[in-house]
Write a protein that holds these residues in place. Structure first.
Motif, PDB file in Angstrom:
ATOM      1  N   ASN A  90       0.837  -1.207   0.000  1.00 43.16           N
ATOM      2  CA  ASN A  90       0.000   0.000   0.000  1.00 43.16           C
ATOM      3  C   ASN A  90       0.867   1.249   0.000  1.00 43.16           C
ATOM      4  OD1 ASN A  90      -2.549  -1.220  -0.045  1.00 43.16           O
ATOM      5  ND2 ASN A  90      -2.483  -1.556   2.150  1.00 43.16           N
ATOM      6  N   ASN A  91       1.933   1.227   0.796  1.00 47.26           N
ATOM      7  CA  ASN A  91       2.838   2.358   0.873  1.00 47.26           C
ATOM      8  C   ASN A  91       3.518   2.609  -0.476  1.00 47.26           C
ATOM      9  OD1 ASN A  91       4.222   4.431   2.428  1.00 47.26           O
ATOM     10  ND2 ASN A  91       6.034   3.132   2.221  1.00 47.26           N
ATOM     11  N   ALA A  92       3.957   1.545  -1.119  1.00 45.78           N
ATOM     12  CA  ALA A  92       4.592   1.688  -2.438  1.00 45.78           C
ATOM     13  C   ALA A  92       3.617   2.320  -3.436  1.00 45.78           C
ATOM     14  CB  ALA A  92       5.070   0.328  -2.948  1.00 45.78           C
ATOM     15  N   ILE A  93       2.381   1.854  -3.422  1.00 46.40           N
ATOM     16  CA  ILE A  93       1.383   2.426  -4.328  1.00 46.40           C
ATOM     17  C   ILE A  93       1.154   3.899  -3.994  1.00 46.40           C
ATOM     18  CG2 ILE A  93      -1.037   2.330  -5.059  1.00 46.40           C
ATOM     19  CD1 ILE A  93      -0.849  -0.755  -4.610  1.00 46.40           C
ATOM     20  N   ASP A  94       1.126   4.239  -2.700  1.00 44.71           N
ATOM     21  CA  ASP A  94       0.959   5.648  -2.316  1.00 44.71           C
ATOM     22  C   ASP A  94       2.067   6.512  -2.919  1.00 44.71           C
ATOM     23  OD1 ASP A  94      -1.316   5.074  -0.843  1.00 44.71           O
ATOM     24  OD2 ASP A  94      -0.296   5.138   1.102  1.00 44.71           O
ATOM     25  N   TRP A  95       3.319   6.100  -2.766  1.00 40.32           N
ATOM     26  CA  TRP A  95       4.427   6.875  -3.325  1.00 40.32           C
ATOM     27  C   TRP A  95       4.357   6.928  -4.850  1.00 40.32           C
ATOM     28  CZ3 TRP A  95       7.450  10.299  -1.122  1.00 40.32           C
ATOM     29  CH2 TRP A  95       7.671  10.237   0.255  1.00 40.32           C
ATOM     30  N   LEU A  96       3.983   5.817  -5.477  1.00 41.48           N
ATOM     31  CA  LEU A  96       3.959   5.761  -6.945  1.00 41.48           C
ATOM     32  C   LEU A  96       2.765   6.485  -7.546  1.00 41.48           C
ATOM     33  CD1 LEU A  96       5.099   2.066  -7.413  1.00 41.48           C
ATOM     34  CD2 LEU A  96       6.452   4.156  -7.796  1.00 41.48           C
ATOM     35  N   SER A  97       1.774   6.797  -6.730  1.00 34.61           N
ATOM     36  CA  SER A  97       0.577   7.474  -7.255  1.00 34.61           C
ATOM     37  C   SER A  97       0.709   8.995  -7.253  1.00 34.61           C
ATOM     38  CB  SER A  97      -0.645   7.090  -6.417  1.00 34.61           C
ATOM     39  OG  SER A  97      -0.568   7.662  -5.120  1.00 34.61           O
ATOM     40  N   GLY A 101      -2.476  12.116 -10.476  1.00 34.31           N
ATOM     41  CA  GLY A 101      -2.733  12.300 -11.901  1.00 34.31           C
ATOM     42  C   GLY A 101      -1.494  12.222 -12.765  1.00 34.31           C
ATOM     43  N   ALA A 102      -0.309  12.214 -12.152  1.00 32.08           N
ATOM     44  CA  ALA A 102       0.930  12.155 -12.921  1.00 32.08           C
ATOM     45  C   ALA A 102       1.964  11.273 -12.226  1.00 32.08           C
ATOM     46  CB  ALA A 102       1.483  13.561 -13.121  1.00 32.08           C
ATOM     47  N   GLY A 103       1.502  10.319 -11.413  1.00 35.03           N
ATOM     48  CA  GLY A 103       2.412   9.452 -10.673  1.00 35.03           C
ATOM     49  C   GLY A 103       3.202   8.524 -11.584  1.00 35.03           C
ATOM     50  N   ALA A 104       4.177   7.861 -11.009  1.00 32.96           N
ATOM     51  CA  ALA A 104       5.101   7.020 -11.767  1.00 32.96           C
ATOM     52  C   ALA A 104       4.440   5.812 -12.426  1.00 32.96           C
ATOM     53  CB  ALA A 104       6.233   6.560 -10.856  1.00 32.96           C
ATOM     54  N   ILE A 105       3.268   5.387 -11.942  1.00 36.84           N
ATOM     55  CA  ILE A 105       2.615   4.226 -12.560  1.00 36.84           C
ATOM     56  C   ILE A 105       1.403   4.617 -13.414  1.00 36.84           C
ATOM     57  CG2 ILE A 105       3.428   2.507 -10.925  1.00 36.84           C
ATOM     58  CD1 ILE A 105       0.727   2.691  -9.490  1.00 36.84           C
ATOM     59  N   LYS A 106       1.207   5.903 -13.601  1.00 39.07           N
ATOM     60  CA  LYS A 106       0.079   6.352 -14.432  1.00 39.07           C
ATOM     61  C   LYS A 106       0.188   5.723 -15.818  1.00 39.07           C
ATOM     62  CE  LYS A 106      -2.441  10.373 -16.110  1.00 39.07           C
ATOM     63  NZ  LYS A 106      -3.524   9.540 -16.477  1.00 39.07           N
ATOM     64  N   ASP A 107      -0.887   5.088 -16.213  1.00 41.29           N
ATOM     65  CA  ASP A 107      -1.027   4.454 -17.530  1.00 41.29           C
ATOM     66  C   ASP A 107      -0.134   3.237 -17.762  1.00 41.29           C
ATOM     67  OD1 ASP A 107      -3.030   6.268 -18.243  1.00 41.29           O
ATOM     68  OD2 ASP A 107      -1.568   7.714 -19.015  1.00 41.29           O
ATOM     69  N   LEU A 108       0.589   2.769 -16.739  1.00 40.47           N
ATOM     70  CA  LEU A 108       1.368   1.542 -16.908  1.00 40.47           C
ATOM     71  C   LEU A 108       0.449   0.330 -16.791  1.00 40.47           C
ATOM     72  CD1 LEU A 108       4.692   1.839 -14.849  1.00 40.47           C
ATOM     73  CD2 LEU A 108       4.389   1.906 -17.320  1.00 40.47           C
ATOM     74  N   PRO A 109       0.591  -0.647 -17.687  1.00 41.74           N
ATOM     75  CA  PRO A 109      -0.150  -1.893 -17.513  1.00 41.74           C
ATOM     76  C   PRO A 109       0.273  -2.535 -16.191  1.00 41.74           C
ATOM     77  CG  PRO A 109       0.795  -1.780 -19.715  1.00 41.74           C
ATOM     78  CD  PRO A 109       1.376  -0.649 -18.925  1.00 41.74           C
ATOM     79  N   ALA A 110      -0.690  -3.077 -15.459  1.00 41.86           N
ATOM     80  CA  ALA A 110      -0.399  -3.674 -14.161  1.00 41.86           C
ATOM     81  C   ALA A 110      -1.218  -4.944 -13.966  1.00 41.86           C
ATOM     82  CB  ALA A 110      -0.705  -2.675 -13.043  1.00 41.86           C
ATOM     83  N   ALA A 111      -0.608  -5.899 -13.268  1.00 44.44           N
ATOM     84  CA  ALA A 111      -1.287  -7.154 -12.941  1.00 44.44           C
ATOM     85  C   ALA A 111      -0.922  -7.544 -11.515  1.00 44.44           C
ATOM     86  CB  ALA A 111      -0.880  -8.255 -13.923  1.00 44.44           C
ATOM     87  N   VAL A 112      -1.745  -8.420 -10.943  1.00 44.36           N
ATOM     88  CA  VAL A 112      -1.540  -8.842  -9.562  1.00 44.36           C
ATOM     89  C   VAL A 112      -1.544 -10.359  -9.471  1.00 44.36           C
ATOM     90  CG1 VAL A 112      -2.461  -8.754  -7.201  1.00 44.36           C
ATOM     91  CG2 VAL A 112      -2.651  -6.739  -8.696  1.00 44.36           C
ATOM     92  N   VAL A 113      -0.565 -10.876  -8.733  1.00 38.67           N
ATOM     93  CA  VAL A 113      -0.506 -12.283  -8.366  1.00 38.67           C
ATOM     94  C   VAL A 113      -0.576 -12.305  -6.846  1.00 38.67           C
ATOM     95  CG1 VAL A 113       0.968 -14.325  -8.284  1.00 38.67           C
ATOM     96  CG2 VAL A 113       0.866 -12.944 -10.369  1.00 38.67           C
TER      97      VAL A 113
END
Length: 186
Positions: A90-97, A101-113
């Motif tokens: 959760n913390n990683a997603i917070d920093w990456l978001s 609107g312009a975070g590091a993972i904006k528009d990156l394809p993502a998947a979860v295992v």
């Protein structure tokens, strides 16, 4: 040029099944796709907007953002802690978001295992991780998700990369991620 997938593992234990699944995902990646398992999540401070100031972002958080910016896709590998994703993810997603609107993972394809010893395979954590990634701006591949359950005893004797069913499931996720990466215009 190969497709770069950044894997974030929610268990910090080196010998965790989730870490083994990330290793297996790297081994199962299709030709032309490279999976890099991020090693610095334990050092990233809890997100605090007071710390997120241009020019003075903590080094560990900036390194995470730079790794995501260099990636073509993101793979989260999560256990289930108390019915949801672990705080480190959760913390990683917070920093990456951020910035919103312009975070590091904006528009990156993502998947979860996800994985847990139960037969349900951490499905709650899987769903929560997909939701958080989507809110953060990633392009979550809803059909490219695996919940591995009830195999922990097997993985004590066999690495997930050597278990045919698990390796095939992970290969499918990585193929979907690779297929979702938009070609770079030359």
């Amino acid at each position: 040029m190969s497709i770069q997938v950044l894997a974030l593992v929610g268990s910090l234990r080196n010998a965790s099944v989730n870490r083994q699944l990330a290793d297996a995902a790297a081994a199962a990646a299709p030709e032309g796709t490279e999976v890099t398992i991020y090693e610095g999540l334990a050092e990233v401070p809890f997100y605090n907007e007071d710390l997120d100031v241009e020019g003075s972002v903590p080094a560990a958080a900036e390194a995470l953002r730079e790794a995501a910016k260099a990636a073509d896709a993101v793979l989260l590998v999560t256990p289930e802690y108390n019915g949801t994703t672990p705080a480190v993810l959760n913390n990683a997603i917070d920093w990456l978001s951020r910035p919103y609107g312009a975070g590091a993972i904006k528009d990156l394809p993502a998947a979860v295992v996800s994985a847990s010893p139960s037969p349900y395979g951490a499905q709650w954590a899987n769903g929560d991780a997909r939701k958080a990634l989507g809110v953060a701006g990633a392009k979550v591949l809803e059909d490219a998700s695996v919940a591995v359950g009830g195999r922990f005893e097997l993985f004590a004797e066999t690495h997930p990369k050597d278990h045919a069913e698990t390796a095939a499931e992970l290969a499918g996720v990585l193929s979907a991620l690779a297929g979702a990466v938009e070609p770079v215009a030359v």
